[in-house]
Structures are given as C-alpha cells and as structure tokens.
Design a protein around this motif. Structure first.
Motif, PDB file in Angstrom:
ATOM      1  N   ALA A  99      -6.813  -9.374  13.680  1.00  0.00           N
ATOM      2  CA  ALA A  99      -7.547 -10.028  12.596  1.00  0.00           C
ATOM      3  C   ALA A  99      -6.620 -11.011  11.899  1.00  0.00           C
ATOM      4  CB  ALA A  99      -8.073  -9.002  11.598  1.00  0.00           C
ATOM      5  N   VAL A 100      -7.211 -12.047  11.332  1.00  0.00           N
ATOM      6  CA  VAL A 100      -6.477 -12.970  10.470  1.00  0.00           C
ATOM      7  C   VAL A 100      -6.946 -12.735   9.044  1.00  0.00           C
ATOM      8  CG1 VAL A 100      -5.949 -15.368   9.911  1.00  0.00           C
ATOM      9  CG2 VAL A 100      -6.232 -14.676  12.315  1.00  0.00           C
ATOM     10  N   LEU A 101      -6.002 -12.445   8.159  1.00  0.00           N
ATOM     11  CA  LEU A 101      -6.310 -12.151   6.764  1.00  0.00           C
ATOM     12  C   LEU A 101      -5.973 -13.335   5.875  1.00  0.00           C
ATOM     13  CD1 LEU A 101      -4.631  -8.611   6.460  1.00  0.00           C
ATOM     14  CD2 LEU A 101      -6.919  -9.159   7.343  1.00  0.00           C
ATOM     15  N   ARG A 102      -6.688 -13.441   4.768  1.00  0.00           N
ATOM     16  CA  ARG A 102      -6.310 -14.361   3.692  1.00  0.00           C
ATOM     17  C   ARG A 102      -5.171 -13.707   2.911  1.00  0.00           C
ATOM     18  NH1 ARG A 102      -8.372 -19.629   3.698  1.00  0.00           N
ATOM     19  NH2 ARG A 102     -10.554 -19.615   4.404  1.00  0.00           N
ATOM     20  N   GLY A 103      -4.019 -14.365   2.875  1.00  0.00           N
ATOM     21  CA  GLY A 103      -2.870 -13.769   2.214  1.00  0.00           C
ATOM     22  C   GLY A 103      -2.087 -12.902   3.187  1.00  0.00           C
ATOM     23  N   CYS A 104      -1.026 -12.283   2.679  1.00  0.00           N
ATOM     24  CA  CYS A 104      -0.178 -11.432   3.505  1.00  0.00           C
ATOM     25  C   CYS A 104      -0.018 -10.089   2.799  1.00  0.00           C
ATOM     26  CB  CYS A 104       1.181 -12.091   3.711  1.00  0.00           C
ATOM     27  SG  CYS A 104       2.065 -11.468   5.141  1.00  0.00           S
ATOM     28  N   PRO A 105      -0.346  -8.980   3.452  1.00  0.00           N
ATOM     29  CA  PRO A 105      -0.218  -7.664   2.812  1.00  0.00           C
ATOM     30  C   PRO A 105       1.211  -7.406   2.332  1.00  0.00           C
ATOM     31  CG  PRO A 105      -1.457  -7.493   4.868  1.00  0.00           C
ATOM     32  CD  PRO A 105      -0.907  -8.884   4.823  1.00  0.00           C
ATOM     33  N   ASP A 106       1.338  -6.674   1.248  1.00  0.00           N
ATOM     34  CA  ASP A 106       2.657  -6.343   0.699  1.00  0.00           C
ATOM     35  C   ASP A 106       3.479  -5.531   1.693  1.00  0.00           C
ATOM     36  OD1 ASP A 106       2.015  -7.647  -1.658  1.00  0.00           O
ATOM     37  OD2 ASP A 106       1.229  -5.825  -2.606  1.00  0.00           O
ATOM     38  N   GLU A 107       2.817  -4.601   2.361  1.00  0.00           N
ATOM     39  CA  GLU A 107       3.505  -3.772   3.348  1.00  0.00           C
ATOM     40  C   GLU A 107       3.240  -4.325   4.745  1.00  0.00           C
ATOM     41  OE1 GLU A 107       3.535   0.589   2.720  1.00  0.00           O
ATOM     42  OE2 GLU A 107       2.035   0.173   1.166  1.00  0.00           O
ATOM     43  N   LYS A 108       4.321  -4.476   5.519  1.00  0.00           N
ATOM     44  CA  LYS A 108       4.196  -5.086   6.849  1.00  0.00           C
ATOM     45  C   LYS A 108       3.565  -4.126   7.864  1.00  0.00           C
ATOM     46  CE  LYS A 108       5.956  -8.824   5.343  1.00  0.00           C
ATOM     47  NZ  LYS A 108       4.993  -9.864   4.921  1.00  0.00           N
ATOM     48  N   ARG A 173      -8.346  -4.653  -0.789  1.00  0.00           N
ATOM     49  CA  ARG A 173      -6.933  -4.772  -1.166  1.00  0.00           C
ATOM     50  C   ARG A 173      -6.522  -6.221  -1.403  1.00  0.00           C
ATOM     51  NH1 ARG A 173      -7.936  -0.253   1.422  1.00  0.00           N
ATOM     52  NH2 ARG A 173      -6.651   1.591   1.019  1.00  0.00           N
ATOM     53  N   GLY A 174      -7.495  -7.090  -1.542  1.00  0.00           N
ATOM     54  CA  GLY A 174      -7.216  -8.474  -1.887  1.00  0.00           C
ATOM     55  C   GLY A 174      -6.807  -9.358  -0.729  1.00  0.00           C
ATOM     56  N   THR A 175      -6.982  -8.860   0.493  1.00  0.00           N
ATOM     57  CA  THR A 175      -6.666  -9.667   1.676  1.00  0.00           C
ATOM     58  C   THR A 175      -7.864  -9.653   2.636  1.00  0.00           C
ATOM     59  OG1 THR A 175      -5.574  -7.716   2.643  1.00  0.00           O
ATOM     60  CG2 THR A 175      -4.159  -9.375   1.582  1.00  0.00           C
ATOM     61  N   PRO A 176      -8.967 -10.296   2.246  1.00  0.00           N
ATOM     62  CA  PRO A 176     -10.151 -10.294   3.118  1.00  0.00           C
ATOM     63  C   PRO A 176      -9.900 -11.042   4.417  1.00  0.00           C
ATOM     64  CG  PRO A 176     -10.421 -11.876   1.345  1.00  0.00           C
ATOM     65  CD  PRO A 176      -9.166 -11.118   1.043  1.00  0.00           C
TER      66      PRO A 176
END
Length: 230
Positions: A99-108, A173-176
């Motif tokens: 998947a491609v998310l908007r933004g980058c999750p805090d945890e890799k 989690r803010g990364t749709p």
C-alpha cells in the motif's frame, strides 16, 4: 468472446485452482451494478479454453474490494473450494499487501490491533472500543519499505481479514491510503486510484498438500507506485 476474457492474466492454473490478476476497479463478484466481475470472467475463460458445455464451476475463496488490484485465487472444484475456504477460516491461507500511505508512519515496523464495527447501511467501517456490540478484532503487521515525497510504501501481513481493514486501520492513525476516497477524503482528490495491491499469497494445494507461494508486484509504471523502488 469478450475483451475481459482475452485480457485475463493467469498466474497459475491446474485442475483444482486458478490464480489470476484482478485489475483495479473490477468487482470480485457480480452485484446490482451489472458490471463485469472476476468470478464471471474466470468462468468465461475456463468455458472458452476447455470448450466446456453448460455451466462452469468456479469457487470464490476470498475477496478483494472493488478498487483493489492484485492476486486472487479461485477453486475449480467444490472439493478445492471447501479445503481452501477452511484454510482461510483457520488463517493458514496467508495474504500480503502493498500500500502507499499519505505520510510516513512513526514506527517503521509495527503491529496494529483494533476493534472494527461495520455499518451495513453506509458500507463503512470504524474503529470502536473492544466492548462495542458487534465489534470484531482486527490485526495486521506492516513494514515501511520507503518514504518518498510525503508518501510511504508499506508491506502488510494480514492476521485477520475484516472488511476495509487495511484502509480503516491506517486512516485511524493519520496515514490513510493514497487515493482512498472513503477513509481519506480530506487528503485525497476525487478520481485518484487507491494504492492497495494484493502482491503475495501462500496456500496449501488442496489435493497435492504442497505449500505454494505466489507473488505479483503492483504496476511499476503507474503513479504513485512508480516513485518507489519495487
């Protein structure tokens, strides 16, 4: 023979199962729209290729949301359908997504666990408390492969197969997901294609009892997939 049959991309085929590529925006199974669906396309393909008279049996083992593309497995016999469906229920049938998310999750790399509730009237799913009536536990693991231009490419292992699970869990989690009009409408534009792809399936062959793995990368020439090194 229709164009849909000609364009069916078969990854693997034997007398018991058939593994194919589902293009984005094609239904898994027919609905009230009357649009062409994968189940019918696969039936048409088998009927045409083997010159079968009468109705062709194809068993639906799992589903992909209409906008999602990638690997799908269908059963060619009722015995295969029963055995594969049991693997899905017991979670020995493994599915991996990109998947491609908007933004980058805090945890890799992390595991997401939530309780989800589906509203059948609106066909939407939301994260709720664990004691909410009708709530079902949903869990997945993900790894961030690459972050680029405000987007991130992630690989996902599903532990459960809840409706809209990947889309809802990341959106909460803010990364749709890129292009998700339902759970990311505040950041995605109309007309953008959701970037969610079924790239990996592992199963036990229903008669040979051998473990089989299938891989299929998302389209490397299409945005936003093409900004990453896949």
């Amino acid at each position: 023979m229709g164009a849909e049959v000609v364009n069916l991309e078969v990854i693997y085929e034997d007398n018991h199962i058939i593994v194919v590529k589902k293009p984005p925006n094609v239904l898994t199974q027919g609905d009230s729209t009357g649009d062409k669906d994968m189940l019918s396309i696969v039936k048409d393909y088998i009927k045409e290729k083997y010159n079968k008279p009468g109705a062709v049996y194809i068993g639906l083992v799992h589903r992909l949301d209409r906008p999602v593309g990638g690997l799908m497995v269908f059963a060619r016999t009722s015995k295969a359908a029963s055995r594969l469906s049991e693997q899905v229920r017991s979670r020995s049938f493994k599915k991996g997504y990109m998947a491609v998310l908007r933004g980058c999750p805090d945890e890799k790399a992390s595991r997401l666990e939530d309780y989800l509730l589906k509203d059948k009237k609106t066909n939407t799913v939301s994260v709720v408390g664990p004691l909410s009536e009708g709530a079902k536990k949903a869990a997945l693991e993900y790894d961030v492969v690459q972050c680029e231009k405000g987007l991130s490419l992630v690989k996902i292992k599903l532990e459960t197969g809840r409706p809209h699970q990947i889309r809802v869990q990341f959106s909460s989690r803010g990364t749709p997901l890129f292009g998700d009009q339902r759970y990311g409408k505040d950041v995605n534009k109309k007309g953008e294609q959701i970037a969610l792809w079924s790239y990996y399936i592992r199963l036990t062959h229903p008669t040979l009892k051998e473990e089989m793995e299938f891989y299929l990368n998302p389209p490397g020439d299409v945005f936003p997939w093409n900004i990453f090194e896949i």
